[in-house]
Design a protein around this motif. Structure first.
Motif, PDB file in Angstrom:
ATOM      1  N   GLY A 180     -13.708   8.499 -34.492  1.00  7.11           N
ATOM      2  CA  GLY A 180     -13.951   7.119 -34.074  1.00  7.11           C
ATOM      3  C   GLY A 180     -14.835   6.334 -35.024  1.00  7.11           C
ATOM      4  O   GLY A 180     -14.600   5.148 -35.258  1.00  7.11           O
ATOM      5  N   HIS A 181     -15.858   6.984 -35.594  1.00  5.54           N
ATOM      6  CA  HIS A 181     -16.763   6.227 -36.472  1.00  5.54           C
ATOM      7  C   HIS A 181     -16.042   5.808 -37.746  1.00  5.54           C
ATOM      8  O   HIS A 181     -16.408   4.819 -38.372  1.00  5.54           O
ATOM      9  CB  HIS A 181     -18.066   6.998 -36.737  1.00  5.54           C
ATOM     10  CG  HIS A 181     -18.060   7.903 -37.928  1.00  5.54           C
ATOM     11  ND1 HIS A 181     -17.332   9.068 -37.987  1.00  5.54           N
ATOM     12  CD2 HIS A 181     -18.704   7.809 -39.121  1.00  5.54           C
ATOM     13  CE1 HIS A 181     -17.528   9.650 -39.159  1.00  5.54           C
ATOM     14  NE2 HIS A 181     -18.360   8.903 -39.867  1.00  5.54           N
ATOM     15  N   PHE A 192      -8.763  -6.416 -38.395  1.00 10.59           N
ATOM     16  CA  PHE A 192      -8.524  -6.527 -36.960  1.00 10.59           C
ATOM     17  C   PHE A 192      -9.791  -7.020 -36.271  1.00 10.59           C
ATOM     18  O   PHE A 192     -10.898  -6.807 -36.759  1.00 10.59           O
ATOM     19  CB  PHE A 192      -8.133  -5.171 -36.358  1.00 10.59           C
ATOM     20  CG  PHE A 192      -6.938  -4.530 -37.016  1.00 10.59           C
ATOM     21  CD1 PHE A 192      -5.795  -5.273 -37.285  1.00 10.59           C
ATOM     22  CD2 PHE A 192      -6.953  -3.182 -37.371  1.00 10.59           C
ATOM     23  CE1 PHE A 192      -4.688  -4.678 -37.891  1.00 10.59           C
ATOM     24  CE2 PHE A 192      -5.846  -2.584 -37.972  1.00 10.59           C
ATOM     25  CZ  PHE A 192      -4.717  -3.333 -38.233  1.00 10.59           C
ATOM     26  N   LYS A 193      -9.600  -7.677 -35.121  1.00 11.35           N
ATOM     27  CA  LYS A 193     -10.741  -8.000 -34.270  1.00 11.35           C
ATOM     28  C   LYS A 193     -11.110  -6.698 -33.586  1.00 11.35           C
ATOM     29  O   LYS A 193     -10.439  -6.250 -32.657  1.00 11.35           O
ATOM     30  CB  LYS A 193     -10.348  -9.076 -33.262  1.00 11.35           C
ATOM     31  CG  LYS A 193     -11.488  -9.593 -32.438  1.00 11.35           C
ATOM     32  CD  LYS A 193     -11.064 -10.834 -31.670  1.00 11.35           C
ATOM     33  CE  LYS A 193     -12.179 -11.357 -30.800  1.00 11.35           C
ATOM     34  NZ  LYS A 193     -11.760 -12.588 -30.089  1.00 11.35           N
ATOM     35  N   THR A 194     -12.160  -6.066 -34.078  1.00  7.06           N
ATOM     36  CA  THR A 194     -12.420  -4.664 -33.765  1.00  7.06           C
ATOM     37  C   THR A 194     -13.386  -4.490 -32.600  1.00  7.06           C
ATOM     38  O   THR A 194     -14.480  -5.051 -32.601  1.00  7.06           O
ATOM     39  CB  THR A 194     -12.960  -3.948 -35.019  1.00  7.06           C
ATOM     40  OG1 THR A 194     -12.012  -4.126 -36.077  1.00  7.06           O
ATOM     41  CG2 THR A 194     -13.172  -2.468 -34.771  1.00  7.06           C
ATOM     42  N   VAL A 195     -12.939  -3.701 -31.631  1.00 10.57           N
ATOM     43  CA  VAL A 195     -13.735  -3.435 -30.439  1.00 10.57           C
ATOM     44  C   VAL A 195     -14.079  -1.949 -30.414  1.00 10.57           C
ATOM     45  O   VAL A 195     -13.185  -1.107 -30.500  1.00 10.57           O
ATOM     46  CB  VAL A 195     -12.935  -3.778 -29.155  1.00 10.57           C
ATOM     47  CG1 VAL A 195     -13.796  -3.556 -27.908  1.00 10.57           C
ATOM     48  CG2 VAL A 195     -12.394  -5.198 -29.205  1.00 10.57           C
ATOM     49  N   GLY A 196     -15.353  -1.637 -30.330  1.00 10.58           N
ATOM     50  CA  GLY A 196     -15.774  -0.246 -30.178  1.00 10.58           C
ATOM     51  C   GLY A 196     -16.003   0.048 -28.702  1.00 10.58           C
ATOM     52  O   GLY A 196     -16.618  -0.762 -28.002  1.00 10.58           O
ATOM     53  N   ILE A 197     -15.488   1.167 -28.211  1.00 14.63           N
ATOM     54  CA  ILE A 197     -15.706   1.565 -26.811  1.00 14.63           C
ATOM     55  C   ILE A 197     -16.312   2.959 -26.794  1.00 14.63           C
ATOM     56  O   ILE A 197     -15.750   3.901 -27.363  1.00 14.63           O
ATOM     57  CB  ILE A 197     -14.385   1.604 -26.012  1.00 14.63           C
ATOM     58  CG1 ILE A 197     -13.623   0.286 -26.129  1.00 14.63           C
ATOM     59  CG2 ILE A 197     -14.650   1.939 -24.539  1.00 14.63           C
ATOM     60  CD1 ILE A 197     -12.234   0.311 -25.501  1.00 14.63           C
ATOM     61  N   ALA A 207     -21.982   0.992 -33.395  1.00  9.46           N
ATOM     62  CA  ALA A 207     -20.652   0.365 -33.397  1.00  9.46           C
ATOM     63  C   ALA A 207     -20.660  -0.897 -34.245  1.00  9.46           C
ATOM     64  O   ALA A 207     -19.752  -1.142 -35.048  1.00  9.46           O
ATOM     65  CB  ALA A 207     -20.220   0.055 -31.969  1.00  9.46           C
ATOM     66  N   ARG A 208     -21.711  -1.686 -34.089  1.00  6.87           N
ATOM     67  CA  ARG A 208     -21.782  -2.945 -34.839  1.00  6.87           C
ATOM     68  C   ARG A 208     -22.027  -2.686 -36.326  1.00  6.87           C
ATOM     69  O   ARG A 208     -21.453  -3.348 -37.181  1.00  6.87           O
ATOM     70  CB  ARG A 208     -22.859  -3.854 -34.243  1.00  6.87           C
ATOM     71  CG  ARG A 208     -22.492  -4.303 -32.840  1.00  6.87           C
ATOM     72  CD  ARG A 208     -23.291  -5.513 -32.364  1.00  6.87           C
ATOM     73  NE  ARG A 208     -22.913  -5.878 -31.003  1.00  6.87           N
ATOM     74  CZ  ARG A 208     -21.890  -6.669 -30.691  1.00  6.87           C
ATOM     75  NH1 ARG A 208     -21.141  -7.207 -31.646  1.00  6.87           N
ATOM     76  NH2 ARG A 208     -21.611  -6.945 -29.427  1.00  6.87           N
ATOM     77  N   GLN A 209     -22.849  -1.706 -36.611  1.00 11.62           N
ATOM     78  CA  GLN A 209     -23.105  -1.337 -38.008  1.00 11.62           C
ATOM     79  C   GLN A 209     -21.814  -0.888 -38.692  1.00 11.62           C
ATOM     80  O   GLN A 209     -21.588  -1.146 -39.872  1.00 11.62           O
ATOM     81  CB  GLN A 209     -24.146  -0.203 -38.013  1.00 11.62           C
ATOM     82  CG  GLN A 209     -24.511   0.341 -39.389  1.00 11.62           C
ATOM     83  CD  GLN A 209     -25.155   1.738 -39.294  1.00 11.62           C
ATOM     84  OE1 GLN A 209     -25.723   2.118 -38.257  1.00 11.62           O
ATOM     85  NE2 GLN A 209     -25.056   2.504 -40.358  1.00 11.62           N
ATOM     86  N   LEU A 210     -20.942  -0.227 -37.932  1.00  9.06           N
ATOM     87  CA  LEU A 210     -19.671   0.247 -38.493  1.00  9.06           C
ATOM     88  C   LEU A 210     -18.645  -0.874 -38.645  1.00  9.06           C
ATOM     89  O   LEU A 210     -17.613  -0.683 -39.277  1.00  9.06           O
ATOM     90  CB  LEU A 210     -19.089   1.353 -37.601  1.00  9.06           C
ATOM     91  CG  LEU A 210     -19.916   2.640 -37.493  1.00  9.06           C
ATOM     92  CD1 LEU A 210     -19.370   3.549 -36.400  1.00  9.06           C
ATOM     93  CD2 LEU A 210     -19.950   3.371 -38.835  1.00  9.06           C
ATOM     94  N   GLY A 211     -18.914  -2.021 -38.021  1.00  9.38           N
ATOM     95  CA  GLY A 211     -18.012  -3.163 -38.217  1.00  9.38           C
ATOM     96  C   GLY A 211     -17.374  -3.703 -36.950  1.00  9.38           C
ATOM     97  O   GLY A 211     -16.571  -4.639 -37.014  1.00  9.38           O
ATOM     98  N   GLY A 304     -15.471   0.436 -49.034  1.00  7.89           N
ATOM     99  CA  GLY A 304     -16.778   0.952 -48.620  1.00  7.89           C
ATOM    100  C   GLY A 304     -16.757   1.777 -47.345  1.00  7.89           C
ATOM    101  O   GLY A 304     -17.808   2.076 -46.790  1.00  7.89           O
ATOM    102  N   VAL A 305     -15.578   2.141 -46.850  1.00  8.28           N
ATOM    103  CA  VAL A 305     -15.525   3.018 -45.668  1.00  8.28           C
ATOM    104  C   VAL A 305     -16.022   4.411 -46.077  1.00  8.28           C
ATOM    105  O   VAL A 305     -15.543   4.997 -47.041  1.00  8.28           O
ATOM    106  CB  VAL A 305     -14.089   3.113 -45.107  1.00  8.28           C
ATOM    107  CG1 VAL A 305     -14.020   4.172 -44.008  1.00  8.28           C
ATOM    108  CG2 VAL A 305     -13.625   1.764 -44.588  1.00  8.28           C
TER     109      VAL A 305
END
Ligand code: ZN
Ligand code: ZN
Length: 339
Positions: A180-181, A192-197, A207-211, A304-305
């Motif tokens: 997931g990370h 994408f409009k990315t949502v972390g759950i 989650a926000r640090q990852l984008g 940079g991933v």
């Protein structure tokens, strides 16, 4: 005779053993790799526990390999000593079965080769790999950075790029662990409009640090309802290994949305009504072949991933494996050879 260290399993459910072996010579169609780093993947348990039919022991696990070509066998065009390469799960395919003839090499039915299962993998100072399994590693990725991208990376990257989602679509990533990370980073970099759950408020900064531009705490909020507030998710990449968590998010799919499963949960509940009323689907995804790995590495180097890794020297492979299997690692565990 020059020798090398390998970490082998000599019987199903047996312990890891560090042994010295002669450094092997590469046969036709193969290269010898000086291994610099090898990620530990949950799927290494297949070799450790004997979960795949026909494994011949002793076997050296490891399918997140990064290193340098050290010798080239006969009949290997295009690869030379000194080139930096990675080797992933898919170690080769037959080229003539029906799946291969349709270009679906990953599902080759004849002579499918899996690194660390069909032949010895990367828990070693050296390994011999089929040339067909090699991915070129870009200069600006270190071996430690490249290794986890050879399984965890390619799995999430290849799933997302084949998901049908387009830049700007809502894409949710369920779970913020080893897969997931990386999934959140790839989704964000793909536009994408990315949502972390994930479970708990404390994961939000990560989650926000990852984008991720949106975070849903599945303990405090109903993830399906929250996704519907955003118009529904075109894709939910399910990296968690909990079938319950997967079941809980399916209601957040947009019309024509896909729940894309890469986490190996034992079972999940599905609402047929939900699927049929919105042409929604649930689909699985595997990793990919060597060129997919190469694409993953190149994309990661460019954007940079990076995987977050805990490093262990080869001789502590057993401890490193336990750490990975405990689920407590943040977020991948990588062996370094350092010899
Ligand atoms: Zn793996
Ligand atoms: Zn085939």
């Amino acid at each position: 005779m020059a020798t090398m260290r390998v970490v082998q399993v000599s019987r199903p459910k047996g312990p890891f053993e560090i042994v010295e072996r002669p450094i092997p010579e590469p046969g036709a169609g193969t290269v010898r790799i000086k291994v610099l780093a090898c990620g530990i993947c949950h799927s290494d348990s297949v070799t450790k526990e004997g979960l795949f039919p026909g494994i011949q022991y002793p076997r050296v696990p490891g399918h997140e390999v990064a290193g340098v070509i050290d010798a080239v066998g006969p009949g290997v065009p295009g690869w030379e000593p000194g080139q930096r390469v990675g080797v992933g799960w898919n170690g080769g395919y037959c080229g003539y079965c029906d799946h291969c003839r349709r270009g679906d090499f990953f599902r080759s039915q004849v002579a499918l080769q899996i690194t660390g299962i069909s032949f010895d993998g990367g828990y070693a100072d050296y390994m011999v790999a089929p040339a067909i399994a090699l991915a070129s590693v870009p200069e600006d990725l270190s071996a430690v950075e490249a290794a986890p991208l050879m399984c965890a990376g390619i799995t999430t990257y290849n799933a997302l790029r084949n998901s049908g989602a387009r830049p700007g679509d809502v894409v949710a990533v369920l779970g913020l662990g080893g897969l997931g990370h990386l999934g959140v980073q790839f989704a964000a970099k793909m536009g994408f409009k990315t949502v972390g759950i994930a479970r708990g408020k404390d994961k939000e900064p990560l989650a926000r640090q990852l984008g991720a531009s949106i975070y849903i705490d599945s303990q405090a909020q109903d993830p399906a309802a929250e996704l519907l507030k955003l118009g529904g998710a075109k894709v939910i990449l399910a990296t968690a290994t909990s079938g319950e968590a997967m079941s809980a998010v399916q209601g957040g799919l947009a019309v024509n949305g896909t729940l894309l499963v890469v986490g190996a949960a034992a079972s999940m509940q599905v609402s047929p009504l939900l699927l049929l009323t919105g042409c929604r689907s649930i689909k699985g995804w595997y990793s990919g072949t060597s060129i997919d790995s190469e694409d993953t590495l190149a994309f990661s180097a460019r954007t940079g991933v990076r995987s977050m890794n805990e490093l262990f020297p080869l001789e502590r492979a057993s401890e490193a494996y336990e750490r990975m299997m405990s689920g407590k690692a943040r977020f991948r565990v990588v062996l370094t050879m350092g010899r």
